[in-house]
Design an enzyme around this catalytic site. Structure first.
Site, PDB file in Angstrom:
ATOM      1  N   ALA A 107      40.951  39.036  54.298  1.00 41.51           N
ATOM      2  CA  ALA A 107      39.595  38.573  54.583  1.00 41.51           C
ATOM      3  C   ALA A 107      39.563  37.078  54.829  1.00 41.51           C
ATOM      4  O   ALA A 107      40.265  36.320  54.174  1.00 41.51           O
ATOM      5  CB  ALA A 107      38.675  38.910  53.408  1.00 41.51           C
ATOM      6  N   ASP A 108      38.712  36.687  55.751  1.00 41.90           N
ATOM      7  CA  ASP A 108      38.427  35.273  55.925  1.00 41.90           C
ATOM      8  C   ASP A 108      37.382  34.894  54.891  1.00 41.90           C
ATOM      9  O   ASP A 108      36.247  35.353  54.935  1.00 41.90           O
ATOM     10  CB  ASP A 108      37.900  35.011  57.330  1.00 41.90           C
ATOM     11  CG  ASP A 108      37.783  33.530  57.625  1.00 41.90           C
ATOM     12  OD1 ASP A 108      38.140  32.712  56.760  1.00 41.90           O
ATOM     13  OD2 ASP A 108      37.328  33.189  58.720  1.00 41.90           O
ATOM     14  N   TYR A 109      37.780  34.113  53.957  1.00 48.05           N
ATOM     15  CA  TYR A 109      36.968  33.566  52.878  1.00 48.05           C
ATOM     16  C   TYR A 109      35.936  34.542  52.342  1.00 48.05           C
ATOM     17  O   TYR A 109      36.261  35.434  51.586  1.00 48.05           O
ATOM     18  CB  TYR A 109      36.346  32.228  53.279  1.00 48.05           C
ATOM     19  CG  TYR A 109      36.145  31.343  52.072  1.00 48.05           C
ATOM     20  CD1 TYR A 109      34.892  31.223  51.489  1.00 48.05           C
ATOM     21  CD2 TYR A 109      37.208  30.675  51.499  1.00 48.05           C
ATOM     22  CE1 TYR A 109      34.701  30.430  50.362  1.00 48.05           C
ATOM     23  CE2 TYR A 109      37.030  29.881  50.380  1.00 48.05           C
ATOM     24  CZ  TYR A 109      35.780  29.763  49.811  1.00 48.05           C
ATOM     25  OH  TYR A 109      35.601  28.995  48.707  1.00 48.05           O
ATOM     26  N   ALA A 110      34.684  34.451  52.730  1.00 44.25           N
ATOM     27  CA  ALA A 110      33.607  35.267  52.150  1.00 44.25           C
ATOM     28  C   ALA A 110      33.162  36.387  53.085  1.00 44.25           C
ATOM     29  O   ALA A 110      32.033  36.846  53.011  1.00 44.25           O
ATOM     30  CB  ALA A 110      32.425  34.378  51.796  1.00 44.25           C
ATOM     31  N   SER A 111      34.043  36.845  53.954  1.00 44.08           N
ATOM     32  CA  SER A 111      33.614  37.819  54.959  1.00 44.08           C
ATOM     33  C   SER A 111      33.180  39.158  54.377  1.00 44.08           C
ATOM     34  O   SER A 111      32.361  39.841  54.974  1.00 44.08           O
ATOM     35  CB  SER A 111      34.690  38.021  56.021  1.00 44.08           C
ATOM     36  OG  SER A 111      35.886  38.468  55.453  1.00 44.08           O
TER      37      SER A 111
END
Length: 150
Positions: A107-111
């Site tokens: 995941a990209d950070y808080a995706s």
């Protein structure tokens, strides 16, 4: 990811042959990252299937084919209304089945939580986690905001 040739050289120069030791290269951001409306990295992307594959997926495909890319990070964006972090059509059908990626999708950070808070396709963190996991997103980063308890 600039293009398949540069990406392949980069991965081959960076990624270890034995992934138990060393570095795993990550291709990012899958998919359509540079085409989001308003220049917002979490905005909508409107692309037809041909442009999506030939222009935006092909550099990833080249690095998967030629360099054995180990990990791919999703895009925050939605592509034609499908949030990348929770879309089986993007992470499973296109990335894994069509492009042949067998590595880890991160995941990209808080995706994952963005599936609830921005894209509004999940009502709870648990539902966001379920959508992301069933779509093919293997690991939530940088923390277990949705993949953790409960």
């Amino acid at each position: 990811m600039l293009n398949g040739i540069i990406g392949t050289a980069y991965v081959q120069g960076l990624q270890s042959d034995d992934l138990r030791h060393g570095v795993a290269a990550t291709g990012k951001h899958f998919l359509g990252y540079a085409m989001s409306e308003g220049g917002r990295n979490w905005g909508s992307v409107q692309l037809g299937p041909r442009e999506l594959r030939e222009v935006y997926a092909e550099p990833f495909a080249a690095v998967i084919r030629n360099a054995g890319l180990a990990t791919i990070m999703n895009s925050y964006a939605s592509v034609d209304g499908l949030p990348c972090a929770g879309a089986p059509a993007i992470l499973t059908a296109l990335l894994r089945e069509e492009l042949g990626f067998s590595g880890t999708v991160v995941a990209d950070y808080a995706s994952v939580v963005m599936l609830m808070e921005y894209h509004h396709v999940a009502a709870t963190r648990g539902e966001a986690a379920r959508l992301a996991l069933t779509a093919g997103l293997d690991m939530e980063l940088p923390a277990t905001d949705c993949y953790g308890a409960p």
